[in-house]
Write a protein that holds these residues in place. Structure first.
Motif, PDB file in Angstrom:
ATOM      1  N   SER A   1      15.393  16.474  29.919  1.00 31.56           N
ATOM      2  CA  SER A   1      16.730  16.189  30.443  1.00 31.56           C
ATOM      3  C   SER A   1      17.757  17.122  29.802  1.00 31.56           C
ATOM      4  CB  SER A   1      17.124  14.740  30.130  1.00 31.56           C
ATOM      5  OG  SER A   1      18.510  14.539  30.342  1.00 31.56           O
ATOM      6  N   PRO A   2      18.827  17.498  30.538  1.00 31.04           N
ATOM      7  CA  PRO A   2      19.902  18.293  29.936  1.00 31.04           C
ATOM      8  C   PRO A   2      20.562  17.590  28.750  1.00 31.04           C
ATOM      9  CG  PRO A   2      20.068  18.297  32.325  1.00 31.04           C
ATOM     10  CD  PRO A   2      19.041  17.276  31.964  1.00 31.04           C
ATOM     11  N   ARG A   3      20.249  16.279  28.618  1.00 25.64           N
ATOM     12  CA  ARG A   3      20.835  15.550  27.497  1.00 25.64           C
ATOM     13  C   ARG A   3      20.329  16.047  26.150  1.00 25.64           C
ATOM     14  NH1 ARG A   3      20.658  11.575  31.531  1.00 25.64           N
ATOM     15  NH2 ARG A   3      18.479  11.058  31.112  1.00 25.64           N
ATOM     16  N   VAL A   4      19.359  16.943  26.171  1.00 27.61           N
ATOM     17  CA  VAL A   4      18.871  17.542  24.937  1.00 27.61           C
ATOM     18  C   VAL A   4      19.979  18.326  24.237  1.00 27.61           C
ATOM     19  CG1 VAL A   4      18.083  19.722  25.984  1.00 27.61           C
ATOM     20  CG2 VAL A   4      16.951  18.851  23.928  1.00 27.61           C
TER      21      VAL A   4
ATOM     22  N   LEU B   1      28.275  13.987  42.307  1.00 27.84           N
ATOM     23  CA  LEU B   1      27.099  14.738  42.737  1.00 27.84           C
ATOM     24  C   LEU B   1      26.365  14.025  43.872  1.00 27.84           C
ATOM     25  CD1 LEU B   1      25.720  15.921  39.284  1.00 27.84           C
ATOM     26  CD2 LEU B   1      27.064  17.230  40.938  1.00 27.84           C
ATOM     27  N   ARG B   2      26.345  12.686  43.837  1.00 24.84           N
ATOM     28  CA  ARG B   2      25.667  11.926  44.896  1.00 24.84           C
ATOM     29  C   ARG B   2      26.331  12.197  46.247  1.00 24.84           C
ATOM     30  NH1 ARG B   2      22.527   7.757  43.695  1.00 24.84           N
ATOM     31  NH2 ARG B   2      23.706   7.220  41.829  1.00 24.84           N
ATOM     32  N   ARG B   3      27.664  12.415  46.221  1.00 30.37           N
ATOM     33  CA  ARG B   3      28.387  12.726  47.468  1.00 30.37           C
ATOM     34  C   ARG B   3      28.127  14.160  47.918  1.00 30.37           C
ATOM     35  NH1 ARG B   3      32.776  10.386  44.689  1.00 30.37           N
ATOM     36  NH2 ARG B   3      33.683  12.491  44.474  1.00 30.37           N
ATOM     37  N   GLY B   4      27.500  14.935  47.047  1.00 28.84           N
ATOM     38  CA  GLY B   4      27.248  16.325  47.381  1.00 28.84           C
ATOM     39  C   GLY B   4      28.383  17.248  47.003  1.00 28.84           C
ATOM     40  N   ASP B   5      29.317  16.754  46.190  1.00 24.51           N
ATOM     41  CA  ASP B   5      30.450  17.562  45.769  1.00 24.51           C
ATOM     42  C   ASP B   5      30.168  18.240  44.424  1.00 24.51           C
ATOM     43  OD1 ASP B   5      31.868  16.718  47.996  1.00 24.51           O
ATOM     44  OD2 ASP B   5      32.704  14.969  46.941  1.00 24.51           O
ATOM     45  N   ARG B   6      30.896  19.294  44.163  1.00 27.92           N
ATOM     46  CA  ARG B   6      30.766  19.988  42.880  1.00 27.92           C
ATOM     47  C   ARG B   6      31.465  19.173  41.795  1.00 27.92           C
ATOM     48  NH1 ARG B   6      33.209  25.517  43.313  1.00 27.92           N
ATOM     49  NH2 ARG B   6      31.176  26.040  44.208  1.00 27.92           N
ATOM     50  N   TRP B   7      30.845  19.127  40.617  1.00 26.37           N
ATOM     51  CA  TRP B   7      31.447  18.444  39.455  1.00 26.37           C
ATOM     52  C   TRP B   7      31.719  19.467  38.365  1.00 26.37           C
ATOM     53  CZ3 TRP B   7      30.149  18.082  34.316  1.00 26.37           C
ATOM     54  CH2 TRP B   7      30.859  17.133  33.558  1.00 26.37           C
ATOM     55  N   GLU B   8      32.883  19.328  37.704  1.00 30.56           N
ATOM     56  CA  GLU B   8      33.236  20.240  36.613  1.00 30.56           C
ATOM     57  C   GLU B   8      33.680  19.434  35.404  1.00 30.56           C
ATOM     58  OE1 GLU B   8      36.197  22.818  38.264  1.00 30.56           O
ATOM     59  OE2 GLU B   8      34.710  24.107  39.244  1.00 30.56           O
ATOM     60  N   GLY B   9      33.361  19.936  34.236  1.00 30.49           N
ATOM     61  CA  GLY B   9      33.756  19.249  33.016  1.00 30.49           C
ATOM     62  C   GLY B   9      33.586  20.137  31.803  1.00 30.49           C
TER      63      GLY B   9
ATOM     64  N   THR C   1      18.202  21.876  37.676  1.00 27.72           N
ATOM     65  CA  THR C   1      17.500  20.608  37.449  1.00 27.72           C
ATOM     66  C   THR C   1      17.080  20.007  38.775  1.00 27.72           C
ATOM     67  OG1 THR C   1      19.416  19.143  37.616  1.00 27.72           O
ATOM     68  CG2 THR C   1      19.028  20.200  35.487  1.00 27.72           C
ATOM     69  N   THR C   2      16.251  19.002  38.685  1.00 23.37           N
ATOM     70  CA  THR C   2      15.934  18.202  39.872  1.00 23.37           C
ATOM     71  C   THR C   2      17.184  17.440  40.292  1.00 23.37           C
ATOM     72  OG1 THR C   2      15.251  16.297  38.550  1.00 23.37           O
ATOM     73  CG2 THR C   2      13.549  17.923  39.087  1.00 23.37           C
ATOM     74  N   ALA C   3      17.144  16.881  41.475  1.00 26.73           N
ATOM     75  CA  ALA C   3      18.288  16.134  42.005  1.00 26.73           C
ATOM     76  C   ALA C   3      18.173  14.646  41.736  1.00 26.73           C
ATOM     77  CB  ALA C   3      18.422  16.398  43.514  1.00 26.73           C
ATOM     78  N   ASP C   4      17.284  14.269  40.843  1.00 26.83           N
ATOM     79  CA  ASP C   4      17.093  12.850  40.521  1.00 26.83           C
ATOM     80  C   ASP C   4      18.234  12.392  39.618  1.00 26.83           C
ATOM     81  OD1 ASP C   4      16.209  10.345  40.017  1.00 26.83           O
ATOM     82  OD2 ASP C   4      14.401  10.940  38.911  1.00 26.83           O
ATOM     83  N   LEU C   5      19.117  11.550  40.122  1.00 27.34           N
ATOM     84  CA  LEU C   5      20.278  11.101  39.367  1.00 27.34           C
ATOM     85  C   LEU C   5      20.015   9.838  38.553  1.00 27.34           C
ATOM     86  CD1 LEU C   5      23.086  11.753  42.003  1.00 27.34           C
ATOM     87  CD2 LEU C   5      22.712  12.979  39.861  1.00 27.34           C
ATOM     88  N   GLU C   6      18.920   9.165  38.801  1.00 30.39           N
ATOM     89  CA  GLU C   6      18.632   7.933  38.068  1.00 30.39           C
ATOM     90  C   GLU C   6      17.859   8.257  36.799  1.00 30.39           C
ATOM     91  OE1 GLU C   6      20.025   5.202  38.972  1.00 30.39           O
ATOM     92  OE2 GLU C   6      20.825   6.201  40.769  1.00 30.39           O
ATOM     93  N   PRO C   7      18.168   7.552  35.689  1.00 30.73           N
ATOM     94  CA  PRO C   7      17.434   7.780  34.444  1.00 30.73           C
ATOM     95  C   PRO C   7      15.934   7.646  34.685  1.00 30.73           C
ATOM     96  CG  PRO C   7      19.313   6.338  34.097  1.00 30.73           C
ATOM     97  CD  PRO C   7      19.157   6.494  35.583  1.00 30.73           C
ATOM     98  N   PRO C   8      15.108   8.459  34.025  1.00 26.85           N
ATOM     99  CA  PRO C   8      15.464   9.422  32.970  1.00 26.85           C
ATOM    100  C   PRO C   8      15.864  10.797  33.493  1.00 26.85           C
ATOM    101  CG  PRO C   8      13.095   9.358  33.174  1.00 26.85           C
ATOM    102  CD  PRO C   8      13.629   8.352  34.175  1.00 26.85           C
TER     103      PRO C   8
END
Length: 366
Positions: free
Chosen positions: A57-60, A78-86, A24-31
């Motif tokens: 959006s991945p929200r699909v 993600l904004r800090r540049g760290d990996r996120w897992e869930g 995805t793009t790195a745009d963290l702000e909606p949408p």
């Protein structure tokens, strides 16, 4: 796009990956962010084609059962540049659910600016289901162990294994004719005051262990331990048609076992343990008594009350065993002959018992 040190085409690597990969793009702000690439395994797992999701959006993939709290903190991570897992419930194009495990890693350009996010996704539905089945099996095993532990308070080891297989091991609340036996240590208060607490507990354990062994051998069950005594039931959980006979034989064997124990105690320089046994036969109400958190299986009714009051005759008549006429008559009916041990009993006549309306004919053994 190439990996310069090897010449391997990175696009082919993504296309061949066994995991679902989403860029995805790195745009963290909606949408945002917006999907720019999905590999064939994403299409296989979700049912969505690349042309249908690119730009969306991945929200699909989200739906009614998607727990959005899983994503709390994702944006800041993600904004800090760290990996996120869930891990969350996602939805395929056809609306079916599956459990997706996510690992999202930021990508940076040569200047260090985040340009994209790469999400590696795995369908872990089968694993989650297996874990649920394992947890259920473990819970069932713990429940089985708990039930066996509870049953072991009342029954012999062999009977515990049999009863543990039943949904209702002790059966429903019911009326039933059974034999009820009480045994108490005479003068226990004075004895306990003369001994250290550890010795009192050790004495009671030895006392209970010896008598419970006799009860189990004769097909009885232990309904309760009450300080210096116990109550045993014969005919529980299953009628044997020898309830009175077994109870009488158990009472005789208890006297003999106590005599052997007392002989050992005297040889060891310890005091003799005096005891009283009372045994009766008749109709009772059987069932679990207590609260949901603390239940015990027991018997109630006049037969139980009479057996308990007969304990007073052990003291008043200075005898070790008091058996009711109803018990002896039932034992004779069960076998068609004089029960073993009756020759050791003497007719003690009829006695009025505290709390019992009619006098009770009893037999005793000193």
């Amino acid at each position: 796009m190439k990996l310069d040190h090897s010449g391997v085409d990175a696009f082919l690597v993504l296309e061949a990956a066994s995991e679902s990969i989403l860029v995805t793009t790195a745009d963290l702000e909606p949408p945002g962010p917006a999907i720019v690439y999905v590999n064939p395994n994403f299409e296989r797992i979700t049912g969505w084609t690349a042309s249908e999701v690119v730009g969306k959006s991945p929200r699909v993939l989200q739906g009614d059962k998607t727990d959005l709290s899983v994503f709390l903190g994702m944006r800041e991570t993600l904004r800090r540049g760290d990996r996120w897992e869930g891990q969350a419930v996602n939805y395929r194009k056809d609306g079916t659910e599956f459990v997706m495990e996510w690992s999202i890693t930021p990508l940076r350009d040569a200047a260090g600016t985040m340009t994209h996010f790469v999400a590696v996704q795995r369908d872990v539905s089968a694993r989650i289901e297996a874990e649920k089945r394992l947890a259920k099996a473990q819970a069932a095993a713990r429940e089985s162990d708990r039930r066996k532990t509870n049953l072991a308070r009342y029954f012999s080891p062999g009977m515990v294994e049999t009863l543990a297989q039943r949904d209702r091991p002790l059966g429903p609340v019911r009326r039933q004719k059974i034999a009820v036996l009480f045994v108490d240590i005479v003068g226990f208060v004075g004895l306990s005051e003369s001994l250290p607490p550890e010795r009192v507990v050790a004495l009671l354990r030895s006392f209970y262990r010896r008598l419970a062994t006799v009860i189990f051998v004769k097909g009885g069950s232990v309904a309760s331990f009450s300080g210096d005594g116990l109550m045993a039931l014969f005919g529980v959980p299953n009628p044997s048609r020898l309830e009175a006979t077994n109870a009488l034989h158990a009472a005789i064997d208890m006297m003999d076992e106590m005599e052997r124990w007392n002989a050992k105690r005297l040889n060891a320089g310890r005091s003799r343990i005096d005891f009283g046994i009372s045994v009766n036969f008749g109709m009772v109400v059987l069932g679990d008594i207590g609260t949901r958190e603390s239940m015990s299986f027991t018997a109630i009714g006049d037969t139980v009350n009479t057996a308990s009051r007969m304990q007073e005759l052990c003291r008043n008549l200075n005898v070790r065993l008091v058996a009711s006429q109803s018990l002896l008559e039932q034992a004779f009916d069960e076998t068609g002959k004089q029960p073993i041990g009756v020759t050791r009993l003497s007719d003690a006549g009829r006695h009025h018992l505290r709390g019992v309306s009619l006098p009770v004919q009893v037999w005793t053994c000193a």
